[in-house]
Design a protein around this motif. Structure first.
Motif, PDB file in Angstrom:
ATOM      1  N   UNK A  76     -30.864   3.893  13.827  1.00  0.00           N
ATOM      2  CA  UNK A  76     -32.128   4.550  14.165  1.00  0.00           C
ATOM      3  C   UNK A  76     -32.491   5.587  13.105  1.00  0.00           C
ATOM      4  N   UNK A  77     -31.500   6.363  12.671  1.00  0.00           N
ATOM      5  CA  UNK A  77     -31.729   7.369  11.626  1.00  0.00           C
ATOM      6  C   UNK A  77     -32.152   6.680  10.323  1.00  0.00           C
ATOM      7  N   UNK A  78     -31.509   5.573   9.985  1.00  0.00           N
ATOM      8  CA  UNK A  78     -31.907   4.812   8.794  1.00  0.00           C
ATOM      9  C   UNK A  78     -33.367   4.383   8.902  1.00  0.00           C
ATOM     10  N   UNK A  79     -33.774   3.922  10.083  1.00  0.00           N
ATOM     11  CA  UNK A  79     -35.159   3.490  10.288  1.00  0.00           C
ATOM     12  C   UNK A  79     -36.127   4.650  10.078  1.00  0.00           C
ATOM     13  N   UNK A  80     -35.743   5.845  10.544  1.00  0.00           N
ATOM     14  CA  UNK A  80     -36.609   7.017  10.388  1.00  0.00           C
ATOM     15  C   UNK A  80     -36.712   7.413   8.914  1.00  0.00           C
ATOM     16  N   UNK A  81     -35.596   7.317   8.201  1.00  0.00           N
ATOM     17  CA  UNK A  81     -35.601   7.647   6.769  1.00  0.00           C
ATOM     18  C   UNK A  81     -36.457   6.631   6.013  1.00  0.00           C
ATOM     19  N   UNK A  82     -36.358   5.366   6.397  1.00  0.00           N
ATOM     20  CA  UNK A  82     -37.167   4.324   5.756  1.00  0.00           C
ATOM     21  C   UNK A  82     -38.661   4.560   5.992  1.00  0.00           C
ATOM     22  N   UNK A  83     -38.997   5.205   7.119  1.00  0.00           N
ATOM     23  CA  UNK A  83     -40.400   5.546   7.394  1.00  0.00           C
ATOM     24  C   UNK A  83     -40.858   6.764   6.598  1.00  0.00           C
ATOM     25  N   UNK A  84     -39.922   7.433   5.911  1.00  0.00           N
ATOM     26  CA  UNK A  84     -40.294   8.556   5.053  1.00  0.00           C
ATOM     27  C   UNK A  84     -40.030   9.926   5.641  1.00  0.00           C
ATOM     28  N   UNK A  85     -39.337  10.017   6.760  1.00  0.00           N
ATOM     29  CA  UNK A  85     -39.059  11.325   7.350  1.00  0.00           C
ATOM     30  C   UNK A  85     -37.929  12.014   6.591  1.00  0.00           C
ATOM     31  N   UNK A  86     -38.039  13.319   6.471  1.00  0.00           N
ATOM     32  CA  UNK A  86     -37.011  14.099   5.763  1.00  0.00           C
ATOM     33  C   UNK A  86     -35.849  14.419   6.710  1.00  0.00           C
ATOM     34  N   UNK A  87     -34.777  14.933   6.135  1.00  0.00           N
ATOM     35  CA  UNK A  87     -33.592  15.270   6.927  1.00  0.00           C
ATOM     36  C   UNK A  87     -33.916  16.349   7.962  1.00  0.00           C
ATOM     37  N   UNK A  88     -34.647  17.387   7.551  1.00  0.00           N
ATOM     38  CA  UNK A  88     -34.980  18.472   8.478  1.00  0.00           C
ATOM     39  C   UNK A  88     -35.840  17.979   9.633  1.00  0.00           C
ATOM     40  N   UNK A  89     -36.776  17.103   9.335  1.00  0.00           N
ATOM     41  CA  UNK A  89     -37.657  16.562  10.388  1.00  0.00           C
ATOM     42  C   UNK A  89     -36.847  15.737  11.383  1.00  0.00           C
ATOM     43  N   UNK A  90     -35.954  14.893  10.879  1.00  0.00           N
ATOM     44  CA  UNK A  90     -35.150  14.044  11.765  1.00  0.00           C
ATOM     45  C   UNK A  90     -34.239  14.890  12.645  1.00  0.00           C
ATOM     46  N   UNK A  91     -33.572  15.876  12.043  1.00  0.00           N
ATOM     47  CA  UNK A  91     -32.682  16.737  12.822  1.00  0.00           C
ATOM     48  C   UNK A  91     -33.478  17.510  13.867  1.00  0.00           C
ATOM     49  N   UNK A  92     -34.634  18.034  13.478  1.00  0.00           N
ATOM     50  CA  UNK A  92     -35.487  18.763  14.429  1.00  0.00           C
ATOM     51  C   UNK A  92     -35.921  17.863  15.580  1.00  0.00           C
ATOM     52  N   UNK A  93     -36.271  16.616  15.252  1.00  0.00           N
ATOM     53  CA  UNK A  93     -36.692  15.681  16.302  1.00  0.00           C
ATOM     54  C   UNK A  93     -35.518  15.232  17.169  1.00  0.00           C
ATOM     55  N   UNK A  94     -34.305  15.199  16.600  1.00  0.00           N
ATOM     56  CA  UNK A  94     -33.139  14.881  17.432  1.00  0.00           C
ATOM     57  C   UNK A  94     -32.948  15.975  18.487  1.00  0.00           C
ATOM     58  N   UNK A  95     -33.241  17.188  18.127  1.00  0.00           N
ATOM     59  CA  UNK A  95     -33.102  18.304  19.065  1.00  0.00           C
ATOM     60  C   UNK A  95     -34.250  18.311  20.072  1.00  0.00           C
ATOM     61  N   UNK A  96     -35.489  18.181  19.586  1.00  0.00           N
ATOM     62  CA  UNK A  96     -36.670  18.359  20.436  1.00  0.00           C
ATOM     63  C   UNK A  96     -37.337  17.065  20.885  1.00  0.00           C
ATOM     64  N   UNK A  97     -36.941  15.937  20.331  1.00  0.00           N
ATOM     65  CA  UNK A  97     -37.491  14.655  20.756  1.00  0.00           C
ATOM     66  C   UNK A  97     -38.420  14.029  19.735  1.00  0.00           C
ATOM     67  N   UNK A  98     -38.406  12.697  19.691  1.00  0.00           N
ATOM     68  CA  UNK A  98     -39.248  11.943  18.775  1.00  0.00           C
ATOM     69  C   UNK A  98     -40.576  11.553  19.412  1.00  0.00           C
ATOM     70  N   UNK A  99     -40.683  11.713  20.700  1.00  0.00           N
ATOM     71  CA  UNK A  99     -41.906  11.344  21.388  1.00  0.00           C
ATOM     72  C   UNK A  99     -41.903   9.873  21.795  1.00  0.00           C
ATOM     73  N   UNK A 100     -42.970   9.481  22.477  1.00  0.00           N
ATOM     74  CA  UNK A 100     -43.080   8.126  23.022  1.00  0.00           C
ATOM     75  C   UNK A 100     -43.077   7.043  21.937  1.00  0.00           C
ATOM     76  N   UNK A 101     -43.507   7.385  20.723  1.00  0.00           N
ATOM     77  CA  UNK A 101     -43.558   6.392  19.659  1.00  0.00           C
ATOM     78  C   UNK A 101     -42.163   5.894  19.264  1.00  0.00           C
ATOM     79  N   UNK A 102     -41.122   6.638  19.618  1.00  0.00           N
ATOM     80  CA  UNK A 102     -39.751   6.204  19.310  1.00  0.00           C
ATOM     81  C   UNK A 102     -39.379   4.958  20.100  1.00  0.00           C
ATOM     82  N   UNK A 103     -40.073   4.719  21.217  1.00  0.00           N
ATOM     83  CA  UNK A 103     -39.796   3.529  22.026  1.00  0.00           C
ATOM     84  C   UNK A 103     -40.148   2.238  21.291  1.00  0.00           C
ATOM     85  N   UNK A 104     -40.903   2.347  20.209  1.00  0.00           N
ATOM     86  CA  UNK A 104     -41.261   1.162  19.415  1.00  0.00           C
ATOM     87  C   UNK A 104     -40.134   0.758  18.455  1.00  0.00           C
ATOM     88  N   UNK A 105     -39.181   1.639  18.233  1.00  0.00           N
ATOM     89  CA  UNK A 105     -38.071   1.339  17.328  1.00  0.00           C
ATOM     90  C   UNK A 105     -37.163   0.288  17.965  1.00  0.00           C
TER      91      UNK A 105
END
Length: 194
Positions: A76-105
């Motif tokens: 899942x993290x690889x998929x987020x990186x492939x979408x262009x998200x940075x490390x800080x954004x991914x870690x922040x979203x792991x803490x606070x949530x990726x939102x409903x759009x994560x259900x598409x992964x």
């Protein structure tokens, strides 16, 4: 000759067990990413997040064989990186949530299909601060040190049992001195009985 070899083996095993390079082997993880910047981002993210199954280690150190949930989260993290998200954004979203759009992964869809809605909800709404890895590995290092010491002790006891002459020291006491000492002991006993 054998005792010297055993001492060398024990010394080398102690040296390897306390080597600072052990942490290098423990932190390696596999990624399907190929670009160097993406790989760096992957390593940064996975070193800042805890393993789901064994919270005392980072997800980066978690083995695919031992923890399938963490393995899927790495994908899942690889998929987020492939979408262009940075490390800080991914870690922040792991803490606070990726939102409903994560259900598409596809990884999260597999969680839902398998009935693991708790994990899917945690990705969507966030794991909270507890997902962040803390750098304190005192208990892991202590338990590994104790296990290593016990292993060396068991090897020593096994060698001692297998070859009892290793532990015996040769004494230079002559048989005549032993006989004299025994006779003195007997004479002391006889005197006490009188």
């Amino acid at each position: 000759m054998k005792t010297a070899l055993y001492k060398i083996i024990i010394f080398l095993s102690i040296l390897v067990s306390i080597s600072p390079y052990n942490s290098i082997f423990g932190d390696s993880t596999f990624t399907n990413l190929s670009e160097p910047e993406q790989i760096r981002t992957f390593h940064e993210v996975t070193s800042r997040i805890r393993c789901i199954c064994i919270p005392s280690i980072t997800i980066k150190s978690c083995s695919f064989n031992n923890c399938t949930v963490s393995a899927k989260l790495k994908i899942f993290i690889e998929n987020r990186i492939a979408k262009g998200e940075s490390a800080d954004v991914i870690v922040n979203k792991m803490v606070h949530g990726f939102g409903e759009e994560a259900l598409q992964d596809p990884v999260i869809q597999k969680f839902v299909e398998a009935g693991n809605t708790g994990m899917a909800n945690s990705v969507v709404f966030g794991f909270g601060e507890n997902i962040l890895a803390t750098p304190d590995s005192t208990w892991i290092n202590l338990s590994l040190g104790i296990a290593g010491a016990l292993g060396i002790l068991f090897i020593f006891l096994y060698m001692k049992r297998k070859n009892p002459t290793l532990s015996k020291t040769t004494t230079s006491v002559s048989p005549n001195k032993e006989k004299d000492a025994f006779n003195r002991y007997l004479s002391e006993i006889e005197e006490k009985q009188k």
